[in-house]
Motif scaffolding. Structure first.
Motif, PDB file in Angstrom:
ATOM      1  N   ALA A 105       5.718  76.181  53.211  1.00  0.00           N
ATOM      2  CA  ALA A 105       7.028  76.329  52.568  1.00  0.00           C
ATOM      3  C   ALA A 105       7.326  77.798  52.285  1.00  0.00           C
ATOM      4  N   TYR A 157      12.418  68.012  53.368  1.00  0.00           N
ATOM      5  CA  TYR A 157      12.706  69.169  52.517  1.00  0.00           C
ATOM      6  C   TYR A 157      13.206  68.659  51.171  1.00  0.00           C
ATOM      7  N   THR A 158      12.641  69.175  50.105  1.00  0.00           N
ATOM      8  CA  THR A 158      13.117  68.856  48.762  1.00  0.00           C
ATOM      9  C   THR A 158      13.326  70.174  48.032  1.00  0.00           C
ATOM     10  N   TRP A 159      14.567  70.428  47.645  1.00  0.00           N
ATOM     11  CA  TRP A 159      14.947  71.662  46.964  1.00  0.00           C
ATOM     12  C   TRP A 159      15.227  71.368  45.504  1.00  0.00           C
ATOM     13  N   THR A 204      19.490  69.348  42.747  1.00  0.00           N
ATOM     14  CA  THR A 204      18.505  69.238  43.820  1.00  0.00           C
ATOM     15  C   THR A 204      19.204  68.911  45.133  1.00  0.00           C
ATOM     16  N   THR A 237      12.705  76.053  43.922  1.00  0.00           N
ATOM     17  CA  THR A 237      11.486  75.496  44.491  1.00  0.00           C
ATOM     18  C   THR A 237      11.821  74.704  45.752  1.00  0.00           C
ATOM     19  N   ILE A 275       9.881  72.147  48.525  1.00  0.00           N
ATOM     20  CA  ILE A 275       8.712  71.362  48.922  1.00  0.00           C
ATOM     21  C   ILE A 275       8.975  70.875  50.337  1.00  0.00           C
ATOM     22  N   THR A 276       8.084  71.249  51.275  1.00  0.00           N
ATOM     23  CA  THR A 276       8.218  70.789  52.648  1.00  0.00           C
ATOM     24  C   THR A 276       7.137  69.762  52.928  1.00  0.00           C
ATOM     25  N   ASP A 322       3.740  71.191  51.138  1.00  0.00           N
ATOM     26  CA  ASP A 322       3.544  72.547  50.631  1.00  0.00           C
ATOM     27  C   ASP A 322       4.715  72.894  49.727  1.00  0.00           C
ATOM     28  N   THR A 323       4.445  73.687  48.709  1.00  0.00           N
ATOM     29  CA  THR A 323       5.448  74.047  47.711  1.00  0.00           C
ATOM     30  C   THR A 323       5.482  75.553  47.518  1.00  0.00           C
ATOM     31  N   THR A 379       7.879  78.503  45.091  1.00  0.00           N
ATOM     32  CA  THR A 379       8.951  78.799  44.141  1.00  0.00           C
ATOM     33  C   THR A 379       9.268  80.282  44.232  1.00  0.00           C
TER      34      THR A 379
END
Length: 110
Positions: free
Chosen positions: A24, A48-50, A57, A80, A82-83, A90-91, A93
């Motif tokens: 990430a 993908y989480t943003w 988010t 942040t 998170i992939t 993986d994260t 920030t």
């Protein structure tokens, strides 16, 4: 047999085939005075989480986000990402700065 399976799974998740190929990282581009475009640099990510650090988010790969600020000047947000990959997420920030020179005057003139 179980030990062999765990060993093969461990090898697969450490770069011998699948692994954590979705590290990430991301870059940003200012689109407007408080609007930022986000581009991940994760070649093999499949999710993908943003978290934009302001309560909002997204699960888009390349989101654009408008940050709302109360006062003109520099505002900082911890964004942040998170992939998700084949084995391990993986994260990362990063501190994203938004600089608003002035805010619109909300008074109504007649």
């Amino acid at each position: 047999m179980r030990l062999f399976f765990l060993f093969v799974l461990a090898l697969a998740c450490t770069g011998f085939g699948w692994g954590q190929d979705s590290l990430a990282t991301f870059t940003t581009t200012a689109v407007g005075c408080n609007e930022i475009s986000f581009m991940p640099d994760a070649d093999n990510a499949n999710s993908y989480t943003w978290d934009f650090g302001d309560g909002e988010t997204s699960t888009e790969e390349n989101p654009t986000h408008i940050f709302f600020v109360d006062n003109p000047g520099l505002a900082s947000f911890d964004v942040t990402l998170i992939t998700g990959g084949e084995c391990v997420a993986d994260t990362v920030t990063q501190d994203v700065n938004v600089n608003v020179d002035s805010l619109p005057d909300p008074t109504i003139k007649s």
